[in-house]
Design an enzyme around this catalytic site. Structure first.
Site, PDB file in Angstrom:
ATOM      1  CG  HIS A 208      -0.825  -0.293   2.402  1.00  0.00           C
ATOM      2  ND1 HIS A 208       0.224   0.251   3.163  1.00  0.00           N
ATOM      3  CD2 HIS A 208      -1.377  -1.274   3.233  1.00  0.00           C
ATOM      4  CE1 HIS A 208       0.358  -0.395   4.510  1.00  0.00           C
ATOM      5  NE2 HIS A 208      -0.633  -1.235   4.205  1.00  0.00           N
ATOM      6  CG  ASP A 240     -10.106   3.485   0.387  1.00  0.00           C
ATOM      7  OD1 ASP A 240      -9.431   4.293   0.095  1.00  0.00           O
ATOM      8  OD2 ASP A 240     -10.138   2.807   1.525  1.00  0.00           O
ATOM      9  N   GLY A 241     -10.642   5.955  -2.149  1.00  0.00           N
ATOM     10  CA  GLY A 241     -11.225   7.361  -1.984  1.00  0.00           C
ATOM     11  C   GLY A 241     -11.195   7.785  -0.372  1.00  0.00           C
ATOM     12  CG  ASP A 270      -5.038  -2.935   3.647  1.00  0.00           C
ATOM     13  OD1 ASP A 270      -4.926  -4.248   4.337  1.00  0.00           O
ATOM     14  OD2 ASP A 270      -4.761  -1.996   4.240  1.00  0.00           O
TER      15      ASP A 270
HETATM   16 ZN   LIG Z   1      -0.972  -2.482   5.977  1.00  0.00          ZN
END
Ligand SMILES: [Zn+2]
Length: 395
Positions: A208, A240-241, A270
């Site tokens: 991420h 996801d905004g 995630d």
């Molecule tokens: Zn993480």
């Protein structure tokens, strides 16, 4: 035989494409005019390979940490929303416990229902731990790496996230890579230089990107710059905004296109147990998480809500967000949910509509909502998914 007027081709474009399926596999496939009359002619929407999620902790109210039955629940929840291949991500815990959690999922990995295990921790930075419990974090010492690789559950692993600045991390990256695992840099305070060393040692992905690592500071460019600049690094994005602004998503794609190519961005969910499930209180490893309005936050010791703790995303929503809000070209957003993640973890039979591959398909409507999902050659019954009760028809 299926003919789609618009399908994601193996080359990463949208075009006319046909598929002949047999026993859960793609027997034959090609562009343009089909060799025989199709049984199913899809004239509307876009046909894509089933989505591949390399970073997800849960969904449908269940988590991968809780054994095989819970894992089946997670897989079913995501599958009905178009994700047909998943790694089970486990959060930081003492190594014996993590290996036991992985062992519980052995049967699912052996049947191929689960593509393998992702260890997100325990080799993470305490300063960038996000929702991970600090008492669960440890260093990737040679002994710890041996304990993982020599354990039978070590064979179930495909992907490990670590922080390059920890003692032993570079050697660990090299050994994990040599053992055939994908190494991701994440939950880290590493400098740009330390991250370049980790990439040289064997790391090939950003876990991420931007979340739980330093941003692009002008006097202290951290892990993100090194990962963006390395043309072969895959870049996980939580689109996801909430986790990333749409402008950052667009920026990452633009830099990838200029440097390495559009095969680098990888959409991940995630997802925590509250994905594809109602708002409420859930557990993520040793941590309580509250989902409010679809946003998951850690519950702190005084009961207030703290750091973002995973998402309630599914890959279909990530694709939609990337196309509709960040303006990513649809074919490229779809590649980032299919071929790119498959390449990141070395899977060859999913992610592209090629002969020999699995007959896993997603049909998206013109608004990029999932309309139909095929898993191993069989269309799923969308009405039985429960999807419509939580977040609209099939997501
Ligand atoms: Zn993480």
């Amino acid at each position: 035989m299926i003919l789609a007027e618009a399908a994601l081709t193996p080359e990463g474009a949208l075009g006319r494409y046909w598929l002949r399926l047999e026993q859960g596999r793609i027997l034959d496939a090609g562009h343009g005019h089909p060799p025989q009359t199709p049984d199913l002619h899809l004239t509307e929407g876009v046909l894509a390979p089933g989505f591949v999620d390399v970073h997800a902790h849960g969904g449908g109210g269940a988590a991968f940490t809780d054994g095989a039955a819970a894992a089946r629940q997670v897989l079913a929840a995501h599958r009905h929303r178009g994700t047909t291949t998943m790694l089970g991500s486990l959060v930081s815990a003492p190594l014996p416990e993590l290996l036991e959690q992985a062992e519980q999922l052995r049967a699912l990995v052996e049947t191929g229902d689960l593509a393998g295990i992702h260890l997100e921790g325990p080799w993470l930075s305490p300063d960038h731990r996000g929702a991970h419990e600090s008492s669960m974090l440890s260093d990737p010492t040679p002994e710890a790496v041996s304990a993982v690789l020599d354990h039978p559950a070590g064979q179930l692993l495909r992907y490990v996230t670590l922080a390059p600045e920890l003692p032993g991390a570079l050697e660990a990256a090299a050994r994990l890579r040599a053992a055939g695992l994908t190494v991701g840099v994440g939950h880290t305070g590493a400098s740009c230089a330390q991250t370049r060393e980790a990439i040289a040692a064997g790391a090939s992905a950003a876990t991420h990107l931007f979340n739980a690592m330093k941003g692009l500071h002008h006097r202290d460019p951290g892990a993100a710059l090194a990962l963006l600049e390395e043309p072969t690094s895959f870049l996980e994005l939580i689109s996801d905004g909430v986790h990333l602004d749409a402008e950052m998503i667009r920026f990452v794609w633009d830099s990838a296109r200029r440097n390495g190519g559009p095969q680098r961005p990888v959409l991940v969910s995630d997802a925590m147990p509250g994905a594809a499930a109602p708002d409420g209180r859930y557990r993520l490893g040793a941590v309580d998480v509250e989902v409010l309005g679809g946003v998951a936050r850690r519950v702190t010791s005084d009961g207030s809500l703290g750091a973002i703790a995973g998402s309630t995303l599914t890959l279909s929503a990530a694709v939609r967000e990337s196309i509709l809000r960040a303006g990513i070209e649809p074919a490229q957003a779809l590649m980032a949910a299919t071929a790119n993640p498959a390449a990141m973890i070395g899977l060859e039979n999913v992610g592209r509509l090629l002969p020999g591959g699995r007959a896993d398909l997603v049909l998206l409507d013109p608004e990029w909502q999932v309309r139909r999902v095929m898993y191993r050659g069989r269309w799923l019954d969308q009405r039985s998914s429960g999807a419509s009760q939580t977040d609209g028809p099939a997501d």
